[in-house]
Scaffold this active site. Structure first.
Site, PDB file in Angstrom:
ATOM      1  N   SER A  58       0.801  -1.224   0.000  1.00 41.10           N
ATOM      2  CA  SER A  58       0.000   0.000   0.000  1.00 41.10           C
ATOM      3  C   SER A  58       0.836   1.278   0.000  1.00 41.10           C
ATOM      4  O   SER A  58       0.321   2.346  -0.313  1.00 41.10           O
ATOM      5  CB  SER A  58      -0.954   0.013   1.198  1.00 41.10           C
ATOM      6  OG  SER A  58      -0.226   0.133   2.405  1.00 41.10           O
ATOM      7  N   HIS A 106       1.159   4.372   6.704  1.00 41.90           N
ATOM      8  CA  HIS A 106       0.562   5.226   5.678  1.00 41.90           C
ATOM      9  C   HIS A 106       0.983   6.678   5.856  1.00 41.90           C
ATOM     10  O   HIS A 106       1.487   7.070   6.901  1.00 41.90           O
ATOM     11  CB  HIS A 106      -0.960   5.117   5.686  1.00 41.90           C
ATOM     12  CG  HIS A 106      -1.463   3.871   5.026  1.00 41.90           C
ATOM     13  ND1 HIS A 106      -2.775   3.506   5.041  1.00 41.90           N
ATOM     14  CD2 HIS A 106      -0.828   2.911   4.312  1.00 41.90           C
ATOM     15  CE1 HIS A 106      -2.938   2.363   4.386  1.00 41.90           C
ATOM     16  NE2 HIS A 106      -1.762   1.985   3.935  1.00 41.90           N
ATOM     17  N   ASP A 132      -7.933   6.391   4.543  1.00 42.45           N
ATOM     18  CA  ASP A 132      -8.037   5.260   5.473  1.00 42.45           C
ATOM     19  C   ASP A 132      -9.264   5.273   6.377  1.00 42.45           C
ATOM     20  O   ASP A 132      -9.321   4.498   7.326  1.00 42.45           O
ATOM     21  CB  ASP A 132      -6.794   5.205   6.362  1.00 42.45           C
ATOM     22  CG  ASP A 132      -5.543   4.851   5.595  1.00 42.45           C
ATOM     23  OD1 ASP A 132      -5.661   4.403   4.443  1.00 42.45           O
ATOM     24  OD2 ASP A 132      -4.447   5.021   6.155  1.00 42.45           O
TER      25      ASP A 132
END
Length: 190
Positions: A58, A106, A132
């Site tokens: 990701s 992230h 998210d």
């Protein structure tokens, strides 16, 4: 022929109880030293998990699966005025945990802080199409920086974490590695 002979460990037959105890204590010393180093690093970085491995794609191209990340969670100035650029900034990569066993790596895409509210962050994986919010607990729109973020990424070593991934995905490898390490310590000569 005994099991020790089959395993190539006939050397263990020659050890007296005192030597075996010495080897067991050596193993205990190695394990306790590793634990103390981990806890010391946790205190120094103010992070419960100062080193993490990227487990998914990701965050590609910034980080690849298997990269080893180093985290820092000190001197973040969480209660500073947002206009003074204190604390975590947009674009910074953070690792957070919102009740799952696996920490998520992230990038911060938005920060929000009121006069009386804590620093809140919205994150998104570089390789993901959406932010998210779906990963956060139901009804939660932001991460609480102080409570849910484990740390900010300050460095990394590419692909070193693949060992961890392999051991997690193939439990038999972990068992084999532990058995081999234990046997090597037992038959080591001083």
């Amino acid at each position: 022929m005994s099991l020790l002979d089959l395993l190539g460990l006939s050397e263990l037959k020659r050890l007296n109880p005192r030597q075996i105890l010495s080897q067991v204590l050596n193993i205990a010393l190695i394990l306790s030293t590793a634990f103390m180093l981990w806890k010391g690093l946790s205190v120094a970085t103010n992070s419960p998990s100062p080193i993490v491995v990227v487990l998914s794609g990701s965050m590609e191209p910034a980080f690849q699966r298997g990269d080893l990340l180093f985290l820092w969670n000190r001197n973040l100035d969480l209660h500073k005025d947002p206009s003074s650029f204190g604390g975590t900034q947009v674009g910074e990569i953070v690792v957070y945990n919102v009740g799952t066993a696996i920490p998520i790596v992230h990038r911060v895409v938005r920060r929000h802080q009121g006069e009386k509210t804590p620093l809140n962050l919205l994150t998104k994986g570089d390789n993901n199409n959406a932010d998210d919010i779906e990963l956060y607990p139901r009804g939660q729109w932001y991460l609480n920086r102080e409570k849910e973020v484990i740390g900010s990424v300050v460095g990394y070593i590419p692909f070193v974490g693949y060992v961890t991934i392999m051991l997690s995905e193939h439990p038999w490898m972990k068992t084999a590695l532990l058995v081999i390490m234990g046997l090597l310590v037992l038959v080591q000569r001083e």
